[in-house]
Design an enzyme around this catalytic site. Sequence first.
Site, PDB file in Angstrom:
ATOM      1  N   LYS A  70      27.038 -12.088   6.243  1.00 32.25           N
ATOM      2  CA  LYS A  70      25.994 -11.098   5.945  1.00 32.25           C
ATOM      3  C   LYS A  70      26.591  -9.928   5.158  1.00 32.25           C
ATOM      4  O   LYS A  70      27.603  -9.350   5.552  1.00 32.25           O
ATOM      5  CB  LYS A  70      25.370 -10.569   7.244  1.00 32.25           C
ATOM      6  CG  LYS A  70      24.638 -11.616   8.063  1.00 32.25           C
ATOM      7  CD  LYS A  70      23.334 -12.038   7.417  1.00 32.25           C
ATOM      8  CE  LYS A  70      22.274 -10.972   7.473  1.00 32.25           C
ATOM      9  NZ  LYS A  70      21.717 -10.750   8.810  1.00 32.25           N
ATOM     10  N   CYS A  75      -7.259  19.553   8.062  1.00 30.67           N
ATOM     11  CA  CYS A  75      -8.593  20.086   8.373  1.00 30.67           C
ATOM     12  C   CYS A  75      -8.854  20.223   9.871  1.00 30.67           C
ATOM     13  O   CYS A  75      -9.898  20.743  10.268  1.00 30.67           O
ATOM     14  CB  CYS A  75      -9.674  19.208   7.742  1.00 30.67           C
ATOM     15  SG  CYS A  75      -9.777  17.547   8.446  1.00 30.67           S
ATOM     16  N   CYS A  77      -5.998  16.121  12.394  1.00 30.16           N
ATOM     17  CA  CYS A  77      -5.579  16.141  10.991  1.00 30.16           C
ATOM     18  C   CYS A  77      -4.828  17.437  10.687  1.00 30.16           C
ATOM     19  O   CYS A  77      -5.322  18.533  10.999  1.00 30.16           O
ATOM     20  CB  CYS A  77      -6.794  16.010  10.074  1.00 30.16           C
ATOM     21  SG  CYS A  77      -6.391  16.141   8.312  1.00 30.16           S
ATOM     22  N   ARG A 119       9.229 -21.351  12.298  1.00 35.11           N
ATOM     23  CA  ARG A 119      10.389 -21.547  13.171  1.00 35.11           C
ATOM     24  C   ARG A 119      10.057 -21.242  14.629  1.00 35.11           C
ATOM     25  O   ARG A 119      10.488 -21.931  15.535  1.00 35.11           O
ATOM     26  CB  ARG A 119      11.547 -20.653  12.701  1.00 35.11           C
ATOM     27  CG  ARG A 119      12.793 -20.853  13.538  1.00 35.11           C
ATOM     28  CD  ARG A 119      13.907 -19.891  13.158  1.00 35.11           C
ATOM     29  NE  ARG A 119      15.066 -20.135  14.011  1.00 35.11           N
ATOM     30  CZ  ARG A 119      15.208 -19.679  15.248  1.00 35.11           C
ATOM     31  NH1 ARG A 119      14.252 -18.933  15.781  1.00 35.11           N
ATOM     32  NH2 ARG A 119      16.267 -19.950  15.968  1.00 35.11           N
ATOM     33  N   LYS A 173      21.759 -16.750   1.211  1.00 41.30           N
ATOM     34  CA  LYS A 173      20.913 -16.630   2.406  1.00 41.30           C
ATOM     35  C   LYS A 173      19.655 -15.862   2.011  1.00 41.30           C
ATOM     36  O   LYS A 173      19.703 -14.682   1.689  1.00 41.30           O
ATOM     37  CB  LYS A 173      21.652 -15.896   3.519  1.00 41.30           C
ATOM     38  CG  LYS A 173      20.903 -15.877   4.842  1.00 41.30           C
ATOM     39  CD  LYS A 173      21.754 -15.255   5.939  1.00 41.30           C
ATOM     40  CE  LYS A 173      21.031 -15.331   7.282  1.00 41.30           C
ATOM     41  NZ  LYS A 173      19.783 -14.568   7.269  1.00 41.30           N
ATOM     42  N   CYS A 208     -12.082  17.155   4.268  1.00 46.68           N
ATOM     43  CA  CYS A 208     -10.627  17.296   4.392  1.00 46.68           C
ATOM     44  C   CYS A 208     -10.020  17.596   3.021  1.00 46.68           C
ATOM     45  O   CYS A 208     -10.145  16.783   2.103  1.00 46.68           O
ATOM     46  CB  CYS A 208     -10.034  16.016   4.966  1.00 46.68           C
ATOM     47  SG  CYS A 208      -8.238  16.092   5.146  1.00 46.68           S
ATOM     48  N   CYS A 268      -8.020  10.260   9.339  1.00 45.39           N
ATOM     49  CA  CYS A 268      -8.876  11.438   9.448  1.00 45.39           C
ATOM     50  C   CYS A 268     -10.262  11.045   8.956  1.00 45.39           C
ATOM     51  O   CYS A 268     -10.416  10.667   7.789  1.00 45.39           O
ATOM     52  CB  CYS A 268      -8.323  12.586   8.598  1.00 45.39           C
ATOM     53  SG  CYS A 268      -9.484  13.971   8.449  1.00 45.39           S
ATOM     54  N   ASP A 301      16.080 -14.050   2.363  1.00 49.05           N
ATOM     55  CA  ASP A 301      15.471 -13.193   3.377  1.00 49.05           C
ATOM     56  C   ASP A 301      13.969 -13.422   3.385  1.00 49.05           C
ATOM     57  O   ASP A 301      13.206 -12.754   2.680  1.00 49.05           O
ATOM     58  CB  ASP A 301      15.804 -11.729   3.073  1.00 49.05           C
ATOM     59  CG  ASP A 301      15.630 -10.855   4.309  1.00 49.05           C
ATOM     60  OD1 ASP A 301      15.492 -11.405   5.416  1.00 49.05           O
ATOM     61  OD2 ASP A 301      15.631  -9.627   4.170  1.00 49.05           O
ATOM     62  N   TYR A 361      16.449 -25.752   1.707  1.00 48.39           N
ATOM     63  CA  TYR A 361      17.902 -25.833   1.806  1.00 48.39           C
ATOM     64  C   TYR A 361      18.426 -26.839   2.833  1.00 48.39           C
ATOM     65  O   TYR A 361      19.635 -26.971   3.002  1.00 48.39           O
ATOM     66  CB  TYR A 361      18.507 -24.467   2.129  1.00 48.39           C
ATOM     67  CG  TYR A 361      17.889 -23.774   3.336  1.00 48.39           C
ATOM     68  CD1 TYR A 361      18.133 -24.216   4.620  1.00 48.39           C
ATOM     69  CD2 TYR A 361      17.076 -22.667   3.159  1.00 48.39           C
ATOM     70  CE1 TYR A 361      17.579 -23.584   5.710  1.00 48.39           C
ATOM     71  CE2 TYR A 361      16.510 -22.013   4.249  1.00 48.39           C
ATOM     72  CZ  TYR A 361      16.771 -22.477   5.524  1.00 48.39           C
ATOM     73  OH  TYR A 361      16.208 -21.852   6.599  1.00 48.39           O
ATOM     74  N   GLU A 382      25.574 -21.453  -0.064  1.00 51.81           N
ATOM     75  CA  GLU A 382      24.194 -21.191  -0.481  1.00 51.81           C
ATOM     76  C   GLU A 382      23.873 -19.731  -0.223  1.00 51.81           C
ATOM     77  O   GLU A 382      24.385 -19.141   0.744  1.00 51.81           O
ATOM     78  CB  GLU A 382      23.220 -22.070   0.314  1.00 51.81           C
ATOM     79  CG  GLU A 382      23.541 -23.547   0.266  1.00 51.81           C
ATOM     80  CD  GLU A 382      22.768 -24.340   1.317  1.00 51.81           C
ATOM     81  OE1 GLU A 382      21.719 -23.853   1.780  1.00 51.81           O
ATOM     82  OE2 GLU A 382      23.229 -25.431   1.682  1.00 51.81           O
TER      83      GLU A 382
END
Length: 665
Positions: A309, A406, A403, A134, A113, A427, A421, A115, A222, A111
């Site tokens: 993986k 400015c 900032c 989980r 995997k 700015c 900011c 993500d 699954y 199967e």
Amino acid sequence: MDIQQTIFALRDELEHHNYNYYVLDNPTISDFEFDQKLKQLQQLESDHPEFFDENSPSQRVGGGLTKNFETVVHERRMYSLDNSYSKDEVVEWEKRIKRALGEIPIVYTCELKYDGASISITYENGEISKAVTRGDGFQGDNVTRNIKTIKSVPLKLKGDYPDKFDIRGEIILPLAGFEKMNAALIEIGETPYANPRNTASGSLKLQDSAEVSKRPLDCLLYNIAADRLPFRTQFESLEAARGWGFKVPKETQLCTGLDQVFEFVDYWETHRHNLPYETDGVVIKVNEFQYQDELGYTAKSPRWAVAYKYKAEQVSTRLNSISYQVGRTGAITPVANLEPVSLAGTIVKRASLHNADQIEKLDIRLGDEVFVEKGGEIIPKIIAVDLSKRPANAEPVVYLTHCPECGTELVRSEGEAQHYCPNFYGCPSQIIGRIQHYISRKAMDIEGLGGETVALLFNNGLVHNYADLYELTVGQVIPLERMAQKSAENLINGIEKSKSIPFENVLFALGIRYVGETVAKKLARHYKSIEAISHASLMDLILVDEIGERIAQSVVSFFENPQNLEIIKRLKNYGVQLEIRERINPNATNKLEGKSFVVSGVFEHFSRDGIKIAIEDNGGKVVGSISAKTDYVIAGDNMGPAKLEKATKLNIPILSETDFQNMIS
């Protein structure tokens, strides 16, 4: 048929259509017809509350608040998987299996995997009783209310299913939905989400289930867990789950021996990039449940399964410096400036560091050798520091306090990851950014005026806000760098033409925080004028379809500011459209009601916008991309080959310009 029977029949029908659309990707009725049936059900349930059912399709829109998520102990532990990163490690895993089972032929289920965020959903008598994250494997958070909003999760099962069982899977955010969410955030000047997995996981913990329902989450299942299952193998159980109504990916494959397993692994290492969601490997499971029972578990993982993986392409390079970008809303984004390096086919020079917390988490320092990979294989990100190469004199990064544009002291509100900011009107980066947004294609679409020219206009003292654009003259513009008589005239003409841009575009162009293109259209069509919006209360705004409290508060704050009101007054005096012009078409019909169209190519008798208006005038809907729910594609000259191929593959009727004219005549 009495009321109760009508309600039950509508629920069954809507669940069937949900299954066809979200699981099979094969809709059998139009969106319009579905919405009409859903409205009918909602009205009947409202009139007859004695027939309320928490698992009714009408409840998928959410609306309940969960202030604190209850911690629930899993009846059956959710184990993690052992990971392998080479075929040699998989070979060693099989050797361990054969030492335990003996030299017998073993069939594997392979199967992909996924993500996403792991979930365990419990069904009792064919209905959802709870959904739990989980967590640590022993216990997780009860997110039942949020899970019910995901259209591919069946609320009621069909067929011959066990009285009670848990089904495990991943809540994912498809790439197209993720990109659309990020585009909306960028439109309103917000920082985009980092990756689909974290966004999906975070979505499950949103307190307002109505907000969850707006996110295009999906659920791929699954594994089934129960005291007794009427199956001998993993593959049989997946086939059964698919028959009960669950979305079980069809990529799963039976493999006899590791040679076939590795063929599967090699195939998907390349082809996974064509899938609509992220995968980071392959899960290999012993198919026979009898053998799974014999092999059992370690303290953390099942011995009968392993995850192969795929390696994300990763390189190391030096961090030369950190710069700070100021967005048009004042949000500060730290950016890592890297020694240029080739990664996944592109030269990477910069990577976002997101915020101060991320810098602290990585403990990143100037001069460090850092590991870079493409998150989701799209966005470059720094994943770690090579501490063995750290310069002896490297000092921890002290995050910016003022900032960079400015000099204003930055602020960070409680609960927010980013610094801001607060100098909204003083700015330079924020001012330039707002004007650049105002002139952009989806906003005022001012021809002859680009982002660099906006910066030149500001730096030369010619504009300080977008209202100032309407006072510019050719004589003022000509002295600017790379500007000649003709280009100056084009710029002024483009500004003049923008006065006819529709009100919904103007509202988007104003740059109100959280008001993207779609929200601007909803507000414009609801209130009809800028004056009506400016007088709307917080509660009035919240009651508008799809306008939440955060958006409403931002709109109220915008119109409470006297500087904004002065700018709007000036725009009105210059002739900018600040109310909807009702366009009446005496030839309008509802011939295309419930039908969706994609328009592609160049046409002889219609402009692209003209053909879209004709579709809407006749009750149809224009969509941007082809999917299984598209009814027609109207193809002109030079239609994109990718769209043509996709339409053909999905058996979507392709209309010529003449076909379309005959359809509406």
